[in-house]
Design a protein around this motif. Sequence first.
Motif, PDB file in Angstrom:
ATOM      1  N   ASP A  42       1.087  -1.150   0.118  1.00 46.10           N
ATOM      2  CA  ASP A  42      -0.124   0.060   0.132  1.00 46.10           C
ATOM      3  C   ASP A  42       0.958   1.248  -0.012  1.00 46.10           C
ATOM      4  OD1 ASP A  42      -2.185  -1.459  -0.003  1.00 46.10           O
ATOM      5  OD2 ASP A  42      -2.647  -1.412   2.150  1.00 46.10           O
ATOM      6  N   GLU A  43       1.972   1.362   0.911  1.00 45.78           N
ATOM      7  CA  GLU A  43       2.807   2.332   0.782  1.00 45.78           C
ATOM      8  C   GLU A  43       3.482   2.472  -0.311  1.00 45.78           C
ATOM      9  OE1 GLU A  43       2.556   0.038   3.096  1.00 45.78           O
ATOM     10  OE2 GLU A  43       2.289   1.062   5.168  1.00 45.78           O
ATOM     11  N   GLY A  44       4.107   1.675  -1.048  1.00 46.63           N
ATOM     12  CA  GLY A  44       4.565   1.391  -2.150  1.00 46.63           C
ATOM     13  C   GLY A  44       3.949   2.144  -3.462  1.00 46.63           C
ATOM     14  N   ARG A  45       2.559   1.660  -3.411  1.00 49.82           N
ATOM     15  CA  ARG A  45       1.723   2.265  -4.234  1.00 49.82           C
ATOM     16  C   ARG A  45       1.653   3.702  -4.372  1.00 49.82           C
ATOM     17  NH1 ARG A  45      -2.528  -0.154  -7.766  1.00 49.82           N
ATOM     18  NH2 ARG A  45      -1.951  -2.201  -6.763  1.00 49.82           N
ATOM     19  N   ALA A  46       1.297   4.094  -2.908  1.00 51.69           N
ATOM     20  CA  ALA A  46       0.991   5.431  -2.759  1.00 51.69           C
ATOM     21  C   ALA A  46       2.313   6.409  -3.390  1.00 51.69           C
ATOM     22  CB  ALA A  46       0.633   5.607  -1.194  1.00 51.69           C
ATOM     23  N   TYR A  47       3.240   5.893  -3.003  1.00 50.28           N
ATOM     24  CA  TYR A  47       4.364   6.873  -3.197  1.00 50.28           C
ATOM     25  C   TYR A  47       4.623   6.844  -4.832  1.00 50.28           C
ATOM     26  CZ  TYR A  47       9.103   8.643  -2.582  1.00 50.28           C
ATOM     27  OH  TYR A  47      10.120   9.574  -2.377  1.00 50.28           O
ATOM     28  N   HIS A  48       4.414   5.605  -5.469  1.00 51.29           N
ATOM     29  CA  HIS A  48       4.393   5.492  -6.804  1.00 51.29           C
ATOM     30  C   HIS A  48       3.309   6.597  -7.437  1.00 51.29           C
ATOM     31  CE1 HIS A  48       5.130   3.793 -11.072  1.00 51.29           C
ATOM     32  NE2 HIS A  48       6.268   3.812 -10.680  1.00 51.29           N
ATOM     33  N   ASP A  49       2.234   6.464  -6.887  1.00 54.76           N
ATOM     34  CA  ASP A  49       1.050   7.351  -7.183  1.00 54.76           C
ATOM     35  C   ASP A  49       1.670   8.862  -7.002  1.00 54.76           C
ATOM     36  OD1 ASP A  49      -0.637   5.296  -7.537  1.00 54.76           O
ATOM     37  OD2 ASP A  49      -1.701   5.572  -5.643  1.00 54.76           O
ATOM     38  N   ALA A  50       2.428   9.226  -5.968  1.00 56.91           N
ATOM     39  CA  ALA A  50       2.973  10.569  -5.978  1.00 56.91           C
ATOM     40  C   ALA A  50       3.959  11.059  -7.117  1.00 56.91           C
ATOM     41  CB  ALA A  50       3.597  10.707  -4.559  1.00 56.91           C
ATOM     42  N   PHE A  51       4.893  10.071  -7.500  1.00 61.64           N
ATOM     43  CA  PHE A  51       5.908  10.126  -8.485  1.00 61.64           C
ATOM     44  C   PHE A  51       5.120  10.227  -9.977  1.00 61.64           C
ATOM     45  CE2 PHE A  51       9.178   9.830  -5.649  1.00 61.64           C
ATOM     46  CZ  PHE A  51      10.123  10.656  -6.121  1.00 61.64           C
ATOM     47  N   ASN A  52       4.056   9.583  -9.755  1.00 61.32           N
ATOM     48  CA  ASN A  52       3.286   9.710 -11.323  1.00 61.32           C
ATOM     49  C   ASN A  52       2.347  11.137 -11.516  1.00 61.32           C
ATOM     50  OD1 ASN A  52       2.163   7.928 -13.446  1.00 61.32           O
ATOM     51  ND2 ASN A  52       0.254   8.488 -12.647  1.00 61.32           N
ATOM     52  N   THR A  53       2.176  11.785 -10.446  1.00 61.91           N
ATOM     53  CA  THR A  53       1.565  13.083 -10.539  1.00 61.91           C
ATOM     54  C   THR A  53       2.505  14.090 -11.112  1.00 61.91           C
ATOM     55  OG1 THR A  53       2.335  13.776  -8.116  1.00 61.91           O
ATOM     56  CG2 THR A  53      -0.058  12.794  -8.611  1.00 61.91           C
ATOM     57  N   ALA A  54       3.755  13.647 -10.824  1.00 62.12           N
ATOM     58  CA  ALA A  54       4.850  14.561 -11.256  1.00 62.12           C
ATOM     59  C   ALA A  54       5.106  14.182 -12.953  1.00 62.12           C
ATOM     60  CB  ALA A  54       6.347  14.140 -10.565  1.00 62.12           C
ATOM     61  N   GLN A  55       5.092  12.905 -13.068  1.00 62.29           N
ATOM     62  CA  GLN A  55       5.257  12.577 -14.610  1.00 62.29           C
ATOM     63  C   GLN A  55       4.047  13.142 -15.427  1.00 62.29           C
ATOM     64  OE1 GLN A  55       6.752   8.660 -16.679  1.00 62.29           O
ATOM     65  NE2 GLN A  55       4.670   8.287 -16.208  1.00 62.29           N
ATOM     66  N   GLU A  56       2.690  13.039 -14.947  1.00 68.13           N
ATOM     67  CA  GLU A  56       1.848  13.795 -15.662  1.00 68.13           C
ATOM     68  C   GLU A  56       1.932  15.147 -15.598  1.00 68.13           C
ATOM     69  OE1 GLU A  56      -1.521  12.526 -13.004  1.00 68.13           O
ATOM     70  OE2 GLU A  56      -1.758  10.748 -14.124  1.00 68.13           O
ATOM     71  N   LYS A  57       2.442  15.790 -14.683  1.00 70.62           N
ATOM     72  CA  LYS A  57       2.563  17.389 -14.831  1.00 70.62           C
ATOM     73  C   LYS A  57       3.841  17.562 -15.848  1.00 70.62           C
ATOM     74  CE  LYS A  57       3.439  21.604 -12.620  1.00 70.62           C
ATOM     75  NZ  LYS A  57       3.418  22.272 -11.090  1.00 70.62           N
ATOM     76  N   PHE A  58       4.886  16.877 -15.705  1.00 73.24           N
ATOM     77  CA  PHE A  58       6.127  17.435 -16.330  1.00 73.24           C
ATOM     78  C   PHE A  58       6.684  16.511 -17.706  1.00 73.24           C
ATOM     79  CE2 PHE A  58       6.966  18.768 -11.975  1.00 73.24           C
ATOM     80  CZ  PHE A  58       7.234  20.028 -12.154  1.00 73.24           C
ATOM     81  N   GLY A  59       5.852  15.627 -17.693  1.00 77.26           N
ATOM     82  CA  GLY A  59       6.285  14.708 -18.972  1.00 77.26           C
ATOM     83  C   GLY A  59       7.599  13.897 -18.448  1.00 77.26           C
ATOM     84  N   VAL A  60       8.769  14.188 -18.469  1.00 79.64           N
ATOM     85  CA  VAL A  60       9.732  13.820 -17.862  1.00 79.64           C
ATOM     86  C   VAL A  60       9.988  14.489 -16.484  1.00 79.64           C
ATOM     87  CG1 VAL A  60      12.326  13.514 -18.014  1.00 79.64           C
ATOM     88  CG2 VAL A  60      10.979  13.578 -19.948  1.00 79.64           C
ATOM     89  N   ILE A  61      10.070  13.401 -15.404  1.00 75.56           N
ATOM     90  CA  ILE A  61      10.219  13.919 -13.977  1.00 75.56           C
ATOM     91  C   ILE A  61      11.572  14.643 -13.780  1.00 75.56           C
ATOM     92  CG2 ILE A  61      10.117  13.195 -11.783  1.00 75.56           C
ATOM     93  CD1 ILE A  61       8.626  10.592 -12.604  1.00 75.56           C
ATOM     94  N   PRO A  62      11.480  15.929 -13.170  1.00 76.48           N
ATOM     95  CA  PRO A  62      12.828  16.402 -13.046  1.00 76.48           C
ATOM     96  C   PRO A  62      13.712  15.772 -11.906  1.00 76.48           C
ATOM     97  CG  PRO A  62      10.915  17.686 -11.929  1.00 76.48           C
ATOM     98  CD  PRO A  62      10.463  16.456 -12.971  1.00 76.48           C
ATOM     99  N   ASN A  63      14.963  16.276 -12.009  1.00 79.28           N
ATOM    100  CA  ASN A  63      15.847  15.677 -11.203  1.00 79.28           C
ATOM    101  C   ASN A  63      15.262  15.888  -9.587  1.00 79.28           C
ATOM    102  OD1 ASN A  63      18.046  14.522 -12.628  1.00 79.28           O
ATOM    103  ND2 ASN A  63      18.995  16.806 -12.797  1.00 79.28           N
ATOM    104  N   SER A  64      14.839  17.044  -9.360  1.00 73.66           N
ATOM    105  CA  SER A  64      14.067  17.101  -8.006  1.00 73.66           C
ATOM    106  C   SER A  64      12.944  18.077  -8.123  1.00 73.66           C
ATOM    107  CB  SER A  64      15.319  17.382  -6.865  1.00 73.66           C
ATOM    108  OG  SER A  64      15.619  18.873  -7.228  1.00 73.66           O
ATOM    109  N   LEU A  65      12.067  17.914  -7.233  1.00 74.16           N
ATOM    110  CA  LEU A  65      10.937  18.701  -7.350  1.00 74.16           C
ATOM    111  C   LEU A  65      10.481  18.929  -5.770  1.00 74.16           C
ATOM    112  CD1 LEU A  65       8.322  16.820  -6.484  1.00 74.16           C
ATOM    113  CD2 LEU A  65       8.823  15.884  -8.837  1.00 74.16           C
TER     114      LEU A  65
END
Length: 465
Positions: free
Chosen positions: A329-352
């Motif tokens: 559950d925690e792993g999925r939730a953390y991947h969900d968070a990074f997926n919001t960054a992918q949806e916003k930026f396309g390529v995820i930046p080095n840091s956000l």
Amino acid sequence: MLGGVSRRTVLRLMGGAAAAGGLLAAGPAAASAGRNWKPAADSVRREYLWAWQHYVDRALGADHIKPISGGREDFFVQGRSIGLSLVEAVDTLWLMEADDEVALAVRWIEDNLSFDIDAPFQVFETNIRMVGGLAAAYHCTGAPRLLELAVDVADRLLPAFTESPTGLPYRYVNLATGEVSRPETNIVEVGTYIAEFGVLSEWTGDRRYYDLAKQAMRVVHDKRTELGLLPHDIHAETGEWRNRQATVGPPGDSYYEYLWDGYALFGDEELRRWYDTLTDAILAHQAERRDGLLWFPQVDAFTGEVLSREQSVLAGFYAGLLAESGRIDEGRAYHDAFNTAQEKFGVIPNSLDYATMSAADPGNALRPEFADAALMLWLATGDEIFRERAKTHYDNMLRTSKTNYGFAGLTDVTAKPPSQEDSCPGYWWSEQMKYYWLLFSGTPRFDYRDNYLSTEANLLRGARR
């Protein structure tokens, strides 16, 4: 004890094993009914071999190809390449059944690679890339010279451990003389050896590698704070902490990964206890929910105070590690968070900055951690959403990084189009293209039930020859 549990055994122990068990027993094809993944797999293989041919034609034996100009680039020591990208590519090529390319790479290694170099090499990078790359190439091909070279370079790294008064390795060692240097280090660079050194102990019968790697991990674990957290900077000669900040990103990330991996590969229950102790503390004192998403800020390891809400793209691996170790559950939730960054930026930046969802460092050097976690979560759950996210990750890389002679890192993912730099890191050959291939291909050369990929995605268990 070496030679313990496999990832298959680990899956039975994890939460969520029932979901994973049905998928893995039937094989990846059973999870593909909703989508034909073969075109994606074919694309990954085609693009990889296209880039490989440019490397062979223009930069064979170089550590890196410069993908825009077609030039060559050294990594470990200026003026002396040791074929880093080539070594990193062998097991990926093998998994893709590119046997002519594998034969060429192995022949180059056998004829040209030597570690008798009078220069300081970074111990951590040399281990995960060269020891691990050669060990994976040996595991896949069985070529004995590859194992000999892996042992040779590992032996040249050992003074970093044996010359240290604490057992924490120095950062650098001269491969020819054994001279050590740079005791100011971090938990990643002292604690990311158990996988590569452990398989060498298994294959050679020499326990020194495993024991030295584990002792360094023990020193770090035993210095945890009252909250159970680890600062990330430490001094190899004194064993004293050099900072207060705890992070699951760099330079903390693969220390936690290799605690779990030491258990998953070798059945070392003590390493699992250390991993569980530290993970429980991280989830208790570092996890933060914001707008329904799970993040892991940097905190003061002694007080738990949040120091920074900047999140490195490299920390994305932790979603997969949580899933592997039963915290699905925690792993999925953390991947969900990074997926919001992918949806916003396309390529995820080095840091956000996840508080504002803005890019703190807008570059991206072909980072693979989001795809890594997608593979681990898919193996653990069988949920196709993780293949879909990885396909988007691949499409974004293809759209933004493909250039004249390969794939380039990006200096600014927010530019329209994102701006490129004339560099392709060696890990590109070992990591994300392998993750994509394993997610999309269902290759018969990979044991989807019993496997191990290192922090550099080197295949150290699960090659089906």
